[in-house]
Design a protein around this motif. Structure first.
Motif, short mmCIF file in Angstrom:
data_model
loop_
_atom_site.label_atom_id
_atom_site.label_comp_id
_atom_site.label_asym_id
_atom_site.label_seq_id
_atom_site.Cartn_x
_atom_site.Cartn_y
_atom_site.Cartn_z
N ASP A 1 -28.53 13.87 -2.45
CA ASP A 1 -29.25 14.81 -1.72
C ASP A 1 -28.29 15.66 -0.88
N GLY A 2 -27.15 16.20 -1.82
CA GLY A 2 -26.36 17.01 -1.06
C GLY A 2 -26.77 18.53 -0.88
N ASP A 3 -27.59 18.81 -1.50
CA ASP A 3 -28.04 20.31 -1.58
C ASP A 3 -27.47 21.35 -2.46
N LEU A 4 -25.83 21.38 -2.19
CA LEU A 4 -25.17 22.45 -2.71
C LEU A 4 -24.55 22.13 -4.17
N PHE A 5 -24.15 22.94 -4.97
CA PHE A 5 -23.40 22.66 -6.02
C PHE A 5 -22.50 21.62 -5.72
N CYS B 1 -27.43 23.11 -6.77
CA CYS B 1 -27.39 21.59 -7.16
C CYS B 1 -27.87 21.41 -8.58
N LYS B 2 -29.12 22.20 -9.29
CA LYS B 2 -29.48 22.15 -10.49
C LYS B 2 -28.44 22.60 -11.51
N LYS B 3 -27.58 23.34 -11.19
CA LYS B 3 -26.61 23.73 -12.08
C LYS B 3 -25.38 22.51 -12.31
#
Length: 308
Positions: free
Chosen positions: A213-217, A248-250
């Motif tokens: 749950d880190g939000d960022l890439f 995050c998804k990437k």
């Protein structure tokens, strides 16, 4: 959940006293009731849940969208993942224990610690006496986006200014204490940015559950690059932000592609509007053949090519 309460037998006279006999399913029922109550407690579902018929994370006073809440003080819940997110964790834990998947539990990005509290509480309720729970967080918010290295986080520039910064490790430990779960023999608190703490942590007992749950890439990539190699085959990887944080998804998609991980990914809805499919998880199907250096080389090459 069916607790079978209608099957409680009548009281009987034993040795001159009246008592209810202990049904054969009593221990299991009490355990499941505790697990369900723990979920409702850490998500604040029990208190001021508004509106009560929704699967929600309760907000103090009024349902202010978290993206506009400004500080952690606006949110009374110990976990922001809601009942859907906690159900996802519960299902993973039950499967891990049933199949005896080896390893500890790790969450990277813990907010007030509620999901980790639930993990440890459920492990204890299920009779597990050995697995550790790693509680990894900066405990001072998310880092400013590093556009020089991670341009994929450009859509999230400035989020560090309004996401919570005031949840210290002491606050999280106090939350564990309030639930009777501050067990230092089972907990490992990793304080600091992921790129500093995760590479130096020895996950020598393997990892059965990794929740990110880190939000960022950048934060997601750091967790994958440094923890995923320790996840057991058959272990669970849960991504909190897959459906609503582009970076995050990437990071997840690229990492799975580079490693050749083809395990199907399940999706779960979250608590806010327009968060359908926010949560994702898969079970690791194979070891990644690439080391951290090669993965980072491939990442930088793709970044130079504009993400293609």
């Amino acid at each position: 959940m069916n607790y079978g309460l209608k099957s409680i037998p009548p009281t009987v006279n034993v040795g001159g006293g009246i008592r209810s006999p202990r049904p054969s399913w009593c221990d299991e029922t009490a355990r499941d009731l505790y697990i369900d109550l723990l979920k409702r407690s850490v998500s604040n579902f029990l208190y001021e849940c508004h509106p009560p018929e929704l699967n929600c994370v309760s907000m103090l006073k009024e349902p202010i969208p978290f993206s506009k809440a400004g500080t952690a003080g606006k949110v009374d819940a110990k976990s922001m993942v809601g009942m859907n997110g906690l159900d996802q964790v519960e299902d993973a834990i039950r499967t891990i224990l049933a199949e005896d998947v080896p390893g500890d539990f790790v969450e990277t990005g813990v907010f007030k610690g509620g999901t980790c509290i639930f993990m440890l509480g459920m492990l204890k309720a299920m009779g597990d006496v050995g697995r550790l729970v790693y509680v990894a967080d900066s405990f001072r918010g998310i880092p400013p986006v590093n556009l020089g290295e991670y341009a994929e986080d450009k859509p999230h520039a400035g989020t560090d200014k309004y996401l919570p910064k005031d949840v210290s490790v002491e606050v999280v430990q106090e939350n564990f204490f309030q639930f009777g779960l501050l067990d230092h023999t089972r907990l490992r608190f990793l304080k600091g940015w992921f790129n500093e703490t995760l590479p130096t942590t020895n996950f020598d007992r393997k990892v059965a559950l990794l929740r990110m749950d880190g939000d960022l890439f950048e934060s997601t990539w750091d967790a994958l690059a440094n923890v995923y190699p320790h996840v057991s085959v058959g272990g669970y990887v849960i991504v909190d932000d897959y459906g609503d944080w582009i970076g995050c998804k990437k990071a997840v998609d690229w990492y799975r592609e580079f490693c050749g991980e083809g395990a199907p990914m399940a999706r779960f809805d979250a608590v806010w509007p327009n968060q359908e499919g926010k949560f994702a998880h898969w079970r690791k199907s194979k070891e990644c053949p690439l080391g951290v250096d090669e993965l980072n080389r491939l990442r930088r090459e793709r970044q130079r090519n504009g993400g293609k």
